[in-house]
Design a protein around this motif. Structure first.
Motif, PDB file in Angstrom:
ATOM      1  N   VAL A   1       0.838  -1.199   0.000  1.00 13.63           N
ATOM      2  CA  VAL A   1       0.000   0.000   0.000  1.00 13.63           C
ATOM      3  C   VAL A   1       0.876   1.254   0.000  1.00 13.63           C
ATOM      4  O   VAL A   1       0.601   2.227  -0.721  1.00 13.63           O
ATOM      5  CB  VAL A   1      -0.952  -0.009   1.213  1.00 13.63           C
ATOM      6  CG1 VAL A   1      -1.725   1.307   1.295  1.00 13.63           C
ATOM      7  CG2 VAL A   1      -1.914  -1.197   1.122  1.00 13.63           C
ATOM      8  N   TRP A   2       1.945   1.244   0.795  1.00 12.55           N
ATOM      9  CA  TRP A   2       2.870   2.384   0.794  1.00 12.55           C
ATOM     10  C   TRP A   2       3.485   2.563  -0.584  1.00 12.55           C
ATOM     11  O   TRP A   2       3.566   3.675  -1.108  1.00 12.55           O
ATOM     12  CB  TRP A   2       3.958   2.162   1.840  1.00 12.55           C
ATOM     13  CG  TRP A   2       4.919   3.304   1.965  1.00 12.55           C
ATOM     14  CD1 TRP A   2       4.794   4.391   2.792  1.00 12.55           C
ATOM     15  CD2 TRP A   2       6.156   3.481   1.253  1.00 12.55           C
ATOM     16  NE1 TRP A   2       5.877   5.240   2.628  1.00 12.55           N
ATOM     17  CE2 TRP A   2       6.718   4.702   1.688  1.00 12.55           C
ATOM     18  CE3 TRP A   2       6.825   2.735   0.293  1.00 12.55           C
ATOM     19  CZ2 TRP A   2       7.929   5.186   1.196  1.00 12.55           C
ATOM     20  CZ3 TRP A   2       8.027   3.210  -0.210  1.00 12.55           C
ATOM     21  CH2 TRP A   2       8.577   4.429   0.243  1.00 12.55           C
ATOM     22  N   ALA A   3       3.924   1.467  -1.185  1.00 10.66           N
ATOM     23  CA  ALA A   3       4.543   1.532  -2.509  1.00 10.66           C
ATOM     24  C   ALA A   3       3.548   2.005  -3.563  1.00 10.66           C
ATOM     25  O   ALA A   3       3.932   2.681  -4.531  1.00 10.66           O
ATOM     26  CB  ALA A   3       5.101   0.166  -2.887  1.00 10.66           C
ATOM     27  N   ALA A   4       2.286   1.669  -3.387  1.00 10.67           N
ATOM     28  CA  ALA A   4       1.269   2.139  -4.326  1.00 10.67           C
ATOM     29  C   ALA A   4       1.200   3.662  -4.323  1.00 10.67           C
ATOM     30  O   ALA A   4       1.027   4.289  -5.376  1.00 10.67           O
ATOM     31  CB  ALA A   4      -0.092   1.548  -3.958  1.00 10.67           C
ATOM     32  N   GLY A   5       1.357   4.252  -3.139  1.00 11.98           N
ATOM     33  CA  GLY A   5       1.396   5.711  -3.068  1.00 11.98           C
ATOM     34  C   GLY A   5       2.582   6.271  -3.822  1.00 11.98           C
ATOM     35  O   GLY A   5       2.485   7.308  -4.508  1.00 11.98           O
ATOM     36  N   GLU A   6       3.733   5.589  -3.705  1.00 11.54           N
ATOM     37  CA  GLU A   6       4.923   6.022  -4.450  1.00 11.54           C
ATOM     38  C   GLU A   6       4.684   5.929  -5.953  1.00 11.54           C
ATOM     39  O   GLU A   6       5.077   6.810  -6.719  1.00 11.54           O
ATOM     40  CB  GLU A   6       6.122   5.162  -4.053  1.00 11.54           C
ATOM     41  CG  GLU A   6       6.590   5.377  -2.627  1.00 11.54           C
ATOM     42  CD  GLU A   6       7.105   6.788  -2.419  1.00 11.54           C
ATOM     43  OE1 GLU A   6       8.070   7.174  -3.103  1.00 11.54           O
ATOM     44  OE2 GLU A   6       6.538   7.507  -1.584  1.00 11.54           O
ATOM     45  N   ALA A   7       4.056   4.835  -6.385  1.00  9.95           N
ATOM     46  CA  ALA A   7       3.766   4.670  -7.809  1.00  9.95           C
ATOM     47  C   ALA A   7       2.792   5.735  -8.293  1.00  9.95           C
ATOM     48  O   ALA A   7       2.971   6.309  -9.384  1.00  9.95           O
ATOM     49  CB  ALA A   7       3.192   3.278  -8.061  1.00  9.95           C
TER      50      ALA A   7
END
Length: 298
Positions: free
Chosen positions: A24-30
Motif C-alpha cells: 500500500v505504501w509503494a502504491a502511493g509512491e507509484a
C-alpha cells in the motif's frame, strides 16, 4: 522467468501483513510518479530427496505457486481499497529471492520490502535481503517501516537524508530532494562527525572549527540541489556522534529516511553489516537505500 516491468515500483510479497502494508505504501509512491505497481512473490522449491514418501517436485512447485498467487491477490486487494485506479500487475516467480529482486531492480523505479517477512522457502528474510539488494541492486531499495510492527509507514513529517560528501551521499541527496518535492514536505540534511571520520583525536579537536568546516562542506554539496529545487524548505544539521544514532533520532518524526549504500568516515558501510541491520530493524519510518549508478559490467 517472468519479464520485468520498465519503471515500475516493485514490492516483494511473502504473505506477511508487513508486506501488504509495504504494498500500500509503494502504491502511493507509484501514484505520485505516474508509474505502475508490480507485486512480486518469489519462492524456492526445496529438493526432494525421498521420492514416493513426499509429494513430487511438481506438486510442491504447484502448491507454492498457488500459495504465492493467493498472497499476491490479497496484497492487490489491499492496494485497490486505497488506490482503485492504479495499474497493478503481479508475478509469482520460482527463483532465489535476492537474485530475482536484483533482476527486477534493473528496470524498476524502486524495490520496496516490508519490515518483517515470513522467512522460509516462501518468505523474505527482510534484513539480509535489504542488505544484499543494497550491495547489488540497480535502483533505490526501501524497507517500509512504521513506529510499531503492526503500524503502516507514517505519512507526515519531513524527509531526512544522511550525507558525508561521498558520491553515494550525492546520489542519496538527489533521491531525497525528489522525494521531498513529490511529498510537498520539508527536508532535513544530516551530517554527523566524530573522531573516527578523519578528525584528530578528542584531545586536540576543536568542535567549533570542525562544525564550521563540516557546514561549509555540506553547503557546497547542497548548492546545485538548492538551485534545482528553490522552493523546498531545507534544514541542515551538523551533529557530533554516531551516524546511526543520529539518523534514528531524526527518523522518529520523519516520513522517510534516506541514506547512500556506500560512504566514507562515519557513514562508511552505512547499509552494510551491523549498521544496516540497525537502521532496518529500528527505524520508525521507511528507510531508503540509494546506490550510485553502477559502472558498466558491474
Amino acid at each position: 522467468m517472468s519479464s520485468v516491468a520498465e519503471g515500475a515500483v516493485v514490492v516483494g510479497i511473502d504473505g506477511s501483513g508487513s508486506a501488504r502494508r509495504a504494498a500500500v505504501w509503494a502504491a502511493g509512491e507509484a501514484a505520485k510518479r505516474g508509474k505502475r505497481l508490480r507485486l512480486v512473490h518469489v519462492y524456492v522449491v526445496p529438493p526432494v530427496r525421498m521420492p514416493g514418501v513426499v509429494p513430487s517436485v511438481e506438486a510442491i512447485r504447484s502448491a507454492f505457486e498457488a500459495q504465492g498467487t493467493r498472497w499476491l491477490a490479497e496484497a492487490r486487494e489491499a492496494v485497490a481499497e486505497r488506490y482503485p485506479d492504479l495499474v497493478v500487475e503481479t508475478a509469482a516467480r520460482e527463483w532465489a529471492p535476492v537474485a530475482a529482486l536484483v533482476q527486477e531492480s534493473q528496470a524498476a523505479t524502486m524495490i520496496v520490502l516490508g519490515s518483517r517477512g515470513l522467512g522460509g522457502f516462501t518468505g523474505l528474510l527482510v534484513g539480509s535481503t535489504a542488505v544484499a539488494l543494497a550491495q547489488h541492486g540497480h535502483c533505490p531499495i526501501v524497507v517500509a517501516r512504521g513506529k510499531r510492527p503492526e503500524d503502516g509507514p507514517p505519512e507526515t513529517g519531513p524527509v531526512v537524508v544522511g550525507t558525508d560528501g561521498s558520491e553515494s551521499s550525492d546520489t542519496a541527496l538527489a533521491f531525497a530532494f525528489e522525494e521531498t518535492s513529490l511529498r510537498r514536505t520539508d527536508l532535513i540534511v544530516v551530517r554527523v562527525w566524530n573522531e573516527v571520520t578523519g578528525h584528530e583525536s578528542a584531545l586536540t579537536v576543536n568542535p567549533e572549527e570542525v562544525e564550521s568546516s563540516e557546514r561549509r562542506a555540506v553547503d557546497e554539496q547542497l548548492e546545485p540541489w538548492l538551485a534545482k529545487f528553490p522552493d523546498l524548505r531545507v534544514e541542515t544539521v551538523i551533529a557530533r556522534g554516531r551516524p546511526v544514532r543520529a539518523l534514528l533520532g531524526f527518523g522518529e518524526r520523519a516520513q522517510l529516511l534516506v541514506v547512500g549504500s556506500r560512504g566514507r568516515g562515519g557513514f562508511q558501510g552505512m547499509l552494510l553489516g551491523s549498521t544496516s541491520q540497525a537502521l532496518v530493524a529500528h527505524s520508525e519510518c521507511p528507510v531508503a537505500v540509494v546506490r550510485p549508478a553502477l559502472a558498466e559490467g558491474e
